[in-house]
Design a protein around this motif. Structure first.
Motif, PDB file in Angstrom:
ATOM      1  N   LEU A  52       0.805  -1.219   0.000  1.00  0.00           N
ATOM      2  CA  LEU A  52       0.000   0.000   0.000  1.00  0.00           C
ATOM      3  C   LEU A  52       0.841   1.275   0.000  1.00  0.00           C
ATOM      4  O   LEU A  52       0.428   2.287  -0.567  1.00  0.00           O
ATOM      5  N   LEU A  53       2.006   1.240   0.614  1.00  0.00           N
ATOM      6  CA  LEU A  53       2.813   2.453   0.722  1.00  0.00           C
ATOM      7  C   LEU A  53       3.872   2.579  -0.368  1.00  0.00           C
ATOM      8  O   LEU A  53       4.128   3.675  -0.853  1.00  0.00           O
ATOM      9  N   LYS A  54       4.502   1.499  -0.757  1.00  0.00           N
ATOM     10  CA  LYS A  54       5.603   1.557  -1.717  1.00  0.00           C
ATOM     11  C   LYS A  54       5.183   1.133  -3.121  1.00  0.00           C
ATOM     12  O   LYS A  54       5.382   1.863  -4.086  1.00  0.00           O
ATOM     13  N   SER A  55       4.606  -0.060  -3.244  1.00  0.00           N
ATOM     14  CA  SER A  55       4.277  -0.588  -4.574  1.00  0.00           C
ATOM     15  C   SER A  55       3.194   0.232  -5.265  1.00  0.00           C
ATOM     16  O   SER A  55       3.243   0.416  -6.481  1.00  0.00           O
ATOM     17  N   LYS A  56       2.246   0.719  -4.507  1.00  0.00           N
ATOM     18  CA  LYS A  56       1.132   1.466  -5.100  1.00  0.00           C
ATOM     19  C   LYS A  56       1.624   2.695  -5.848  1.00  0.00           C
ATOM     20  O   LYS A  56       1.168   2.986  -6.951  1.00  0.00           O
ATOM     21  N   ALA A  57       2.564   3.412  -5.267  1.00  0.00           N
ATOM     22  CA  ALA A  57       3.066   4.634  -5.894  1.00  0.00           C
ATOM     23  C   ALA A  57       4.227   4.368  -6.837  1.00  0.00           C
ATOM     24  O   ALA A  57       4.291   4.940  -7.928  1.00  0.00           O
ATOM     25  N   GLY A  58       5.154   3.480  -6.439  1.00  0.00           N
ATOM     26  CA  GLY A  58       6.373   3.305  -7.209  1.00  0.00           C
ATOM     27  C   GLY A  58       6.389   2.142  -8.177  1.00  0.00           C
ATOM     28  O   GLY A  58       7.089   2.178  -9.187  1.00  0.00           O
ATOM     29  N   PRO A  88       3.422   0.060  -9.762  1.00  0.00           N
ATOM     30  CA  PRO A  88       2.041  -0.385  -9.953  1.00  0.00           C
ATOM     31  C   PRO A  88       1.937  -1.804 -10.497  1.00  0.00           C
ATOM     32  O   PRO A  88       0.937  -2.482 -10.265  1.00  0.00           O
ATOM     33  N   ASP A  89       2.978  -2.294 -11.198  1.00  0.00           N
ATOM     34  CA  ASP A  89       2.957  -3.666 -11.686  1.00  0.00           C
ATOM     35  C   ASP A  89       3.014  -4.661 -10.524  1.00  0.00           C
ATOM     36  O   ASP A  89       2.316  -5.678 -10.529  1.00  0.00           O
ATOM     37  N   HIS A  90       3.799  -4.351  -9.489  1.00  0.00           N
ATOM     38  CA  HIS A  90       3.853  -5.207  -8.303  1.00  0.00           C
ATOM     39  C   HIS A  90       2.549  -5.105  -7.506  1.00  0.00           C
ATOM     40  O   HIS A  90       2.082  -6.093  -6.940  1.00  0.00           O
ATOM     41  N   PHE A  91       1.997  -3.899  -7.454  1.00  0.00           N
ATOM     42  CA  PHE A  91       0.712  -3.694  -6.778  1.00  0.00           C
ATOM     43  C   PHE A  91      -0.354  -4.568  -7.425  1.00  0.00           C
ATOM     44  O   PHE A  91      -1.092  -5.284  -6.750  1.00  0.00           O
ATOM     45  N   ARG A  92      -0.409  -4.525  -8.758  1.00  0.00           N
ATOM     46  CA  ARG A  92      -1.406  -5.315  -9.488  1.00  0.00           C
ATOM     47  C   ARG A  92      -1.159  -6.814  -9.320  1.00  0.00           C
ATOM     48  O   ARG A  92      -2.094  -7.605  -9.255  1.00  0.00           O
ATOM     49  N   GLN A  93       0.086  -7.220  -9.239  1.00  0.00           N
ATOM     50  CA  GLN A  93       0.410  -8.625  -9.044  1.00  0.00           C
ATOM     51  C   GLN A  93      -0.116  -9.126  -7.702  1.00  0.00           C
ATOM     52  O   GLN A  93      -0.576 -10.260  -7.596  1.00  0.00           O
ATOM     53  N   ASN A  94      -0.077  -8.285  -6.679  1.00  0.00           N
ATOM     54  CA  ASN A  94      -0.557  -8.680  -5.357  1.00  0.00           C
ATOM     55  C   ASN A  94      -2.071  -8.605  -5.223  1.00  0.00           C
ATOM     56  O   ASN A  94      -2.685  -9.486  -4.641  1.00  0.00           O
ATOM     57  N   LEU A  95      -2.679  -7.523  -5.737  1.00  0.00           N
ATOM     58  CA  LEU A  95      -4.105  -7.288  -5.488  1.00  0.00           C
ATOM     59  C   LEU A  95      -4.990  -7.474  -6.706  1.00  0.00           C
ATOM     60  O   LEU A  95      -6.205  -7.353  -6.614  1.00  0.00           O
ATOM     61  N   ARG A  96      -4.413  -7.694  -7.869  1.00  0.00           N
ATOM     62  CA  ARG A  96      -5.138  -7.992  -9.109  1.00  0.00           C
ATOM     63  C   ARG A  96      -5.970  -6.824  -9.642  1.00  0.00           C
ATOM     64  O   ARG A  96      -6.866  -7.012 -10.448  1.00  0.00           O
ATOM     65  N   VAL A  97      -5.700  -5.617  -9.180  1.00  0.00           N
ATOM     66  CA  VAL A  97      -6.334  -4.412  -9.721  1.00  0.00           C
ATOM     67  C   VAL A  97      -5.275  -3.315  -9.808  1.00  0.00           C
ATOM     68  O   VAL A  97      -4.260  -3.365  -9.114  1.00  0.00           O
ATOM     69  N   SER A  98      -5.533  -2.335 -10.647  1.00  0.00           N
ATOM     70  CA  SER A  98      -4.609  -1.201 -10.741  1.00  0.00           C
ATOM     71  C   SER A  98      -4.774  -0.299  -9.518  1.00  0.00           C
ATOM     72  O   SER A  98      -5.828  -0.314  -8.865  1.00  0.00           O
ATOM     73  N   PRO A  99      -3.773   0.521  -9.210  1.00  0.00           N
ATOM     74  CA  PRO A  99      -3.925   1.464  -8.088  1.00  0.00           C
ATOM     75  C   PRO A  99      -5.113   2.404  -8.262  1.00  0.00           C
ATOM     76  O   PRO A  99      -5.799   2.721  -7.284  1.00  0.00           O
ATOM     77  N   ALA A 100      -5.386   2.837  -9.499  1.00  0.00           N
ATOM     78  CA  ALA A 100      -6.526   3.742  -9.729  1.00  0.00           C
ATOM     79  C   ALA A 100      -7.846   3.049  -9.419  1.00  0.00           C
ATOM     80  O   ALA A 100      -8.731   3.622  -8.766  1.00  0.00           O
TER      81      ALA A 100
END
Length: 197
Positions: A24-30, A32-44
């Motif tokens: 939530l703090l690092k991957s979401k902003a820096g 987004p590909d890792h964020f999507r890999q974990n949560l299966r949705v884009s940050p937006a």
């Protein structure tokens, strides 16, 4: 034994560092590909879901039992929904989030309660407008077979694996791929589902 129900003293499982906060703090902003890999949705998309869900009454209770922020609860539920097998076990999700197994169950129940409310479903999932249908038809004509231009909708069935055999009528959930799963059918226009917030 009658008074305590346990023969041995119960000890707590020590929790390690939470990867949830990193996502939530690092991957979401820096990343987004890792964020999507974990949560299966884009940050937006994640931010839009949080904005819509945080008003739901299931996330409000008395001050004696404070809840985690909706952002964290949604992240835990999406991580759980986006994984299967050993990665989807309650203990694995609890380890990822740095929470207890009971908390993972509560969070999942709250998110599903909020998402399945008729008000959220009516505002979030809708059929496309005539202009959007025409845009989709142009996309199909340009990127696919010209004869499929009028096929602006598609229906797709997919299997959602379950991490364990359901208790009731479990054999009914055994699929052709030798897993326990739910059959999920998606109806949409090409190339993606319409969600509006």
């Amino acid at each position: 034994m009658h008074s305590s129900r346990y023969r041995e003293p119960r000890n707590t499982l020590p929790c390690g560092l939470s990867y949830l906060h990193h996502v939530l703090l690092k991957s979401k902003a820096g990343r987004p590909d890792h964020f999507r890999q974990n949560l299966r949705v884009s940050p937006a998309t994640f931010d839009k879901l949080v904005k819509e869900l945080e008003r739901d009454p299931v996330f409000f209770n008395d001050s004696n039992h404070p809840q985690l922020p909706v952002e964290q609860q949604l992240a835990v539920a999406l991580y759980r929904f986006g994984h299967n097998g050993n990665a989807a076990s309650v203990q694995a999700v609890a380890n990822w989030a740095g929470l207890g197994k009971g908390t993972v169950h509560l969070i999942t129940r709250r998110i599903l309660t909020a998402v399945l409310r008729p008000g959220f479903m009516q505002s979030a999932v809708r059929m496309p407008t005539p202009e959007e249908k025409e845009q989709a038809k142009r996309w199909v004509k340009k990127h696919s077979c010209h004869a499929w231009r009028h096929g602006w909708c598609f229906v797709d069935g997919t299997l959602i694996p379950l991490d364990q055999r359901p208790t009731w009528y479990g054999e009914s959930y055994f699929d052709r791929k030798c897993n326990y799963s739910l059959n999920f059918q998606v109806c949409s226009r090409c190339p993606c589902l319409f969600f509006s917030f």
